[in-house]
Design a protein around this motif. Structure first.
Motif, PDB file in Angstrom:
ATOM      1  N   THR A  42       0.751 171.691  52.615  1.00 23.13           N
ATOM      2  CA  THR A  42       0.300 170.900  51.169  1.00 23.13           C
ATOM      3  C   THR A  42       1.288 172.052  50.012  1.00 23.13           C
ATOM      4  O   THR A  42       1.539 173.113  51.015  1.00 23.13           O
ATOM      5  N   LEU A  43       2.143 171.146  49.172  1.00 26.66           N
ATOM      6  CA  LEU A  43       3.241 172.163  48.614  1.00 26.66           C
ATOM      7  C   LEU A  43       2.441 173.145  47.663  1.00 26.66           C
ATOM      8  O   LEU A  43       2.054 172.935  46.621  1.00 26.66           O
ATOM      9  N   LEU A  44       3.033 174.142  47.747  1.00 28.77           N
ATOM     10  CA  LEU A  44       2.658 174.756  47.164  1.00 28.77           C
ATOM     11  C   LEU A  44       3.919 175.497  45.720  1.00 28.77           C
ATOM     12  O   LEU A  44       4.722 175.684  46.632  1.00 28.77           O
ATOM     13  N   LEU A  45       3.966 175.874  44.858  1.00 28.51           N
ATOM     14  CA  LEU A  45       4.875 176.186  43.700  1.00 28.51           C
ATOM     15  C   LEU A  45       4.513 176.955  43.075  1.00 28.51           C
ATOM     16  O   LEU A  45       3.137 177.639  42.403  1.00 28.51           O
ATOM     17  N   ASP A 103      -3.057 180.454  48.946  1.00 30.45           N
ATOM     18  CA  ASP A 103      -3.188 180.052  50.111  1.00 30.45           C
ATOM     19  C   ASP A 103      -4.109 179.353  50.706  1.00 30.45           C
ATOM     20  O   ASP A 103      -3.902 178.467  51.443  1.00 30.45           O
ATOM     21  N   GLU A 104      -5.253 180.235  50.391  1.00 32.86           N
ATOM     22  CA  GLU A 104      -6.897 179.790  50.979  1.00 32.86           C
ATOM     23  C   GLU A 104      -6.605 178.621  50.891  1.00 32.86           C
ATOM     24  O   GLU A 104      -7.793 177.975  51.865  1.00 32.86           O
ATOM     25  N   LEU A 105      -6.542 178.053  49.142  1.00 33.52           N
ATOM     26  CA  LEU A 105      -6.592 177.365  48.582  1.00 33.52           C
ATOM     27  C   LEU A 105      -6.388 175.684  49.706  1.00 33.52           C
ATOM     28  O   LEU A 105      -7.135 174.809  50.056  1.00 33.52           O
ATOM     29  N   ALA A 106      -4.945 176.462  50.059  1.00 30.63           N
ATOM     30  CA  ALA A 106      -4.410 174.958  50.563  1.00 30.63           C
ATOM     31  C   ALA A 106      -4.707 174.746  51.803  1.00 30.63           C
ATOM     32  O   ALA A 106      -5.207 173.780  52.980  1.00 30.63           O
ATOM     33  N   ARG A 107      -6.148 175.419  53.010  1.00 28.87           N
ATOM     34  CA  ARG A 107      -6.182 175.458  53.694  1.00 28.87           C
ATOM     35  C   ARG A 107      -7.972 175.424  53.898  1.00 28.87           C
ATOM     36  O   ARG A 107      -8.170 174.901  54.622  1.00 28.87           O
ATOM     37  N   ARG A 108      -7.963 174.941  52.307  1.00 28.87           N
ATOM     38  CA  ARG A 108      -9.692 174.491  52.188  1.00 28.87           C
ATOM     39  C   ARG A 108      -9.764 173.239  51.910  1.00 28.87           C
ATOM     40  O   ARG A 108     -11.067 172.324  52.189  1.00 28.87           O
ATOM     41  N   VAL A 109      -8.514 172.761  51.385  1.00 29.73           N
ATOM     42  CA  VAL A 109      -8.857 171.506  50.815  1.00 29.73           C
ATOM     43  C   VAL A 109      -7.920 170.334  51.601  1.00 29.73           C
ATOM     44  O   VAL A 109      -6.618 171.258  50.711  1.00 29.73           O
ATOM     45  N   ASP A 110      -7.453 168.657  51.080  1.00 26.15           N
ATOM     46  CA  ASP A 110      -6.476 168.753  51.217  1.00 26.15           C
ATOM     47  C   ASP A 110      -6.038 167.647  50.475  1.00 26.15           C
ATOM     48  O   ASP A 110      -7.134 167.027  49.115  1.00 26.15           O
ATOM     49  N   VAL A 111      -5.005 168.011  49.475  1.00 26.31           N
ATOM     50  CA  VAL A 111      -4.115 168.305  48.348  1.00 26.31           C
ATOM     51  C   VAL A 111      -2.751 167.879  48.457  1.00 26.31           C
ATOM     52  O   VAL A 111      -2.278 168.548  49.253  1.00 26.31           O
ATOM     53  N   THR A 124       0.312 155.004  39.727  1.00 24.00           N
ATOM     54  CA  THR A 124      -0.694 155.758  40.644  1.00 24.00           C
ATOM     55  C   THR A 124      -1.763 157.029  40.167  1.00 24.00           C
ATOM     56  O   THR A 124      -1.109 156.590  39.086  1.00 24.00           O
ATOM     57  N   ARG A 125      -2.891 156.693  40.833  1.00 26.64           N
ATOM     58  CA  ARG A 125      -3.845 157.705  39.690  1.00 26.64           C
ATOM     59  C   ARG A 125      -3.451 158.612  40.072  1.00 26.64           C
ATOM     60  O   ARG A 125      -4.229 158.789  41.235  1.00 26.64           O
ATOM     61  N   VAL A 126      -3.466 159.473  39.085  1.00 29.13           N
ATOM     62  CA  VAL A 126      -3.118 161.003  39.491  1.00 29.13           C
ATOM     63  C   VAL A 126      -4.474 161.933  39.342  1.00 29.13           C
ATOM     64  O   VAL A 126      -4.731 162.123  38.071  1.00 29.13           O
ATOM     65  N   GLY A 127      -5.236 162.513  40.146  1.00 26.06           N
ATOM     66  CA  GLY A 127      -6.250 163.762  39.872  1.00 26.06           C
ATOM     67  C   GLY A 127      -5.807 164.754  39.824  1.00 26.06           C
ATOM     68  O   GLY A 127      -5.291 165.542  40.682  1.00 26.06           O
ATOM     69  N   LEU A 128      -6.204 165.529  38.327  1.00 28.58           N
ATOM     70  CA  LEU A 128      -6.070 166.326  38.619  1.00 28.58           C
ATOM     71  C   LEU A 128      -7.194 167.585  38.201  1.00 28.58           C
ATOM     72  O   LEU A 128      -8.431 167.145  37.202  1.00 28.58           O
ATOM     73  N   VAL A 129      -7.606 168.714  38.900  1.00 26.28           N
ATOM     74  CA  VAL A 129      -7.959 169.763  38.703  1.00 26.28           C
ATOM     75  C   VAL A 129      -7.926 170.896  38.598  1.00 26.28           C
ATOM     76  O   VAL A 129      -6.605 171.385  38.861  1.00 26.28           O
ATOM     77  N   GLY A 130      -8.684 172.183  37.648  1.00 25.21           N
ATOM     78  CA  GLY A 130      -7.721 173.172  37.504  1.00 25.21           C
ATOM     79  C   GLY A 130      -8.833 174.176  38.098  1.00 25.21           C
ATOM     80  O   GLY A 130     -10.131 174.023  37.863  1.00 25.21           O
ATOM     81  N   VAL A 131      -8.095 175.590  38.348  1.00 22.82           N
ATOM     82  CA  VAL A 131      -8.648 176.958  38.193  1.00 22.82           C
ATOM     83  C   VAL A 131      -8.620 178.151  37.658  1.00 22.82           C
ATOM     84  O   VAL A 131      -7.418 177.964  37.827  1.00 22.82           O
ATOM     85  N   THR A 132      -8.618 178.911  37.625  1.00 21.61           N
ATOM     86  CA  THR A 132      -8.815 180.725  37.364  1.00 21.61           C
ATOM     87  C   THR A 132      -8.862 181.479  38.242  1.00 21.61           C
ATOM     88  O   THR A 132     -10.252 181.491  38.713  1.00 21.61           O
ATOM     89  N   ASP A 133      -8.421 182.450  38.868  1.00 24.81           N
ATOM     90  CA  ASP A 133      -9.317 183.701  39.276  1.00 24.81           C
ATOM     91  C   ASP A 133     -10.043 184.153  38.293  1.00 24.81           C
ATOM     92  O   ASP A 133     -10.283 184.360  37.409  1.00 24.81           O
ATOM     93  N   GLY A 155     -11.321 156.782  43.614  1.00 24.66           N
ATOM     94  CA  GLY A 155      -9.963 155.693  44.061  1.00 24.66           C
ATOM     95  C   GLY A 155      -8.868 156.657  43.499  1.00 24.66           C
ATOM     96  O   GLY A 155      -7.813 155.324  43.178  1.00 24.66           O
ATOM     97  N   VAL A 156      -8.292 157.993  44.020  1.00 21.71           N
ATOM     98  CA  VAL A 156      -7.216 158.631  43.136  1.00 21.71           C
ATOM     99  C   VAL A 156      -6.031 158.602  43.963  1.00 21.71           C
ATOM    100  O   VAL A 156      -6.710 158.057  45.334  1.00 21.71           O
ATOM    101  N   ASP A 157      -4.723 158.338  44.192  1.00 25.46           N
ATOM    102  CA  ASP A 157      -3.859 158.088  44.766  1.00 25.46           C
ATOM    103  C   ASP A 157      -3.376 159.465  44.818  1.00 25.46           C
ATOM    104  O   ASP A 157      -2.915 160.266  46.292  1.00 25.46           O
ATOM    105  N   HIS A 158      -3.256 160.378  44.503  1.00 25.36           N
ATOM    106  CA  HIS A 158      -2.677 161.837  44.522  1.00 25.36           C
ATOM    107  C   HIS A 158      -4.170 162.758  43.880  1.00 25.36           C
ATOM    108  O   HIS A 158      -4.327 162.300  42.975  1.00 25.36           O
ATOM    109  N   VAL A 159      -3.749 163.994  44.731  1.00 27.83           N
ATOM    110  CA  VAL A 159      -4.879 164.277  43.854  1.00 27.83           C
ATOM    111  C   VAL A 159      -3.928 165.870  43.335  1.00 27.83           C
ATOM    112  O   VAL A 159      -2.887 166.651  45.315  1.00 27.83           O
ATOM    113  N   VAL A 160      -3.397 166.771  42.647  1.00 26.59           N
ATOM    114  CA  VAL A 160      -2.756 168.103  42.253  1.00 26.59           C
ATOM    115  C   VAL A 160      -4.177 169.299  41.614  1.00 26.59           C
ATOM    116  O   VAL A 160      -4.820 169.151  40.854  1.00 26.59           O
ATOM    117  N   VAL A 161      -3.814 170.519  42.448  1.00 26.76           N
ATOM    118  CA  VAL A 161      -4.579 171.566  41.282  1.00 26.76           C
ATOM    119  C   VAL A 161      -3.318 172.175  40.254  1.00 26.76           C
ATOM    120  O   VAL A 161      -2.481 172.389  40.901  1.00 26.76           O
TER     121      VAL A 161
END
Length: 463
Positions: A206-209, A179-187, A122-131, A164-170
């Motif tokens: 969205t699973l938050l860990l 929490d705000e990110l989970a409400r704004r994007v579908d990942v 499967t194709r997993v897309g990953l995005v990274g963000v910092t405070d 065409g990714v199958d999953h997206v993870v931040v």
């Protein structure tokens, strides 16, 4: 089914070669062709060995676990952008950062805003963000630009969907912003960090860990699973503790002795009553280690008040028995100076109010954010107000001027104790851990509390 192995905020794990070895051993035991090894910031600093080696001790860990992807935390810039660039260039993983720009406003060198990995078919897309508050949290990052993380993720999601990714993870170092990110994007999942309290829950499907700090927990995430608790859940996570994990002996051997070799083994005091510095203690109100730090600051600058932010005291084993310079560096492992600030009485009362998390946007709601010397403070948790405050035994005079010894960091940060800023600077002292060592040599460490901070409920405030 693709898996992600998630660690974050491992910070001072390098100061304990066995604990670091167990963390690496657990990740290696869980790893496989169907897994990605993921970090979510503060994987290079702070800590004693980190301070000695400018974060480069992390390269041994990254190699040991076969790190695949990581993003930046605020402490990954502790030694300046040039040191961070060197670590990025020499580490094996891909650094994913969608909202960090260099001194010229360009994509931080060596990083990509997103990455696509094929895992278990499967194709997993990953995005990274910092405070985006990182320049305020870490003056060493002041020359960098941190753009809006939510807009950055939304932009990268468009590119990933088009790919065409199958999953997206931040990969997130936003802390409470997840929490705000989970409400704004579908990942599928947001692998988080920054706040050191563990977390495993769903927000809008969205699973938050968050695995907590210092390498005690690793989350094993399965994408495409459904635990039955939420019909929208796209991912599940299993929590693994490192305490009983097999030790990665090669990594432990690489780390062993490097702190001792730095010549920080001088014994400066002996503690009869252990001084706990767990998160629960340091953020719970008055505590022995907080009193020690604040007292040392006040003494070193001959100030009216000593102030230490709780977040600056790093978690670790209690100070017990013979205490060395390395032990004190581990309490506050930063190359920052103690400074003298001059505040009016009115400003000082505002600072005392900012000791409570209710008035400072950082950490958990019940965290206590400040440790004090020279002050007798009664705080009402229910009213979120000062009941009484005295300096040197007398009520604070709003029009008088008070000298406050504190960490230089607080003069630059508007995230903690925003009342204090650069205009209040009156003098500069020694590096924080040097001040602690000087004070310990002179007065020892008694490990006690004396009621200087009292948290009560339901009292009438005097302000």
């Amino acid at each position: 089914m693709p898996r992600l192995l998630h660690y974050s905020d491992i910070e001072n794990v390098y100061d304990d070669p066995v604990r670091a070895g167990r963390l690496a051993g657990l990740v290696r035991a869980l790893d496989g062709d169907d897994a990605l090894v993921c970090g979510t910031g503060d994987t290079t600093a702070p800590g004693v060995l980190s301070l000695i080696e400018r974060g480069r001790q992390s390269l041994d860990f990254f190699a040991a676990v076969g790190a695949d992807v990581d993003t930046f935390g605020n402490h990954d810039f502790d030694y300046g952008p040039a040191a961070t660039r060197g670590i990025v260039a020499d580490s094996p993983q891909t650094w994913v950062s969608a909202n960090v720009r260099d001194e010229d406003g360009r994509q931080f060198p060596g990083t990509v805003p997103h990455v696509v990995r094929e895992v278990d078919g499967t194709r997993v897309g990953l995005v990274g963000v910092t405070d985006p508050a990182t320049p305020s949290l870490n003056p060493m990052a002041a020359d960098l630009t941190f753009t809006d993380p939510y807009e950055a993720v939304e932009t990268e999601l468009e590119a990933l969907r088009a790919a065409g990714v199958d999953h997206v993870v931040v990969l997130s170092h936003l802390g409470g912003g997840d929490d705000e990110l989970a409400r704004r994007v579908d990942v599928d999942a947001i692998l988080g960090g920054h706040v050191h309290a563990e977390r495993r829950e769903y927000v809008d499907g969205t699973l938050l860990l968050r695995p907590g700090a210092n390498g005690h927990v690793v989350f094993e995430v399965e994408l495409g699973a459904d635990d039955g608790a939420d019909s929208r859940a796209r991912a599940t996570a299993t929590r693994h503790e490192t305490a009983d994990a097999p030790v990665h002996e090669a990594l432990s051997e690489r780390l062993r002795g490097r702190v001792d070799d730095a010549g920080l083994d001088e014994v400066v005091a002996v503690v009869e009553e252990p001084m706990d510095r767990s998160e629960e203690t340091v953020f719970g109100g008055e505590c022995a280690v907080g009193n020690f730090v604040a007292d040392a600051y006040r003494w070193s600058m001959d100030a009216d008040v000593g102030l230490q932010n709780s977040g600056g005291i790093r978690n670790g084993p209690p100070l017990d028995g013979e205490v060395t310079i390395a032990d004190l560096v581990s309490v506050i492992p930063f190359e920052e100076r103690v400074v003298l600030a001059e505040l009016t009485g009115e400003e000082l009362r505002a600072v005392l109010r900012e000791c409570a998390a209710a008035t400072v946007d950082f950490g958990e709601p019940d965290w206590w954010q400040g440790h004090l010397s020279g002050v007798e403070l009664v705080w009402d948790d229910d009213r979120e107000a000062v009941v009484s405050a005295r300096v040197g035994g007398s009520p604070i005079d709003p029009g008088a001027t008070y000298s406050v010894a504190t960490a230089d960091y607080l003069l630059h940060s508007d995230h903690e104790f925003p009342t204090i800023d650069a205009r209040h600077r009156a003098a500069e002292g020694r590096i924080q851990h040097e001040v602690l060592a000087d004070y310990a040599r002179e007065f020892g460490l008694d490990g006690g509390v004396d009621g200087r901070i009292r948290r009560v409920s339901g009292c009438a405030a005097d302000d």
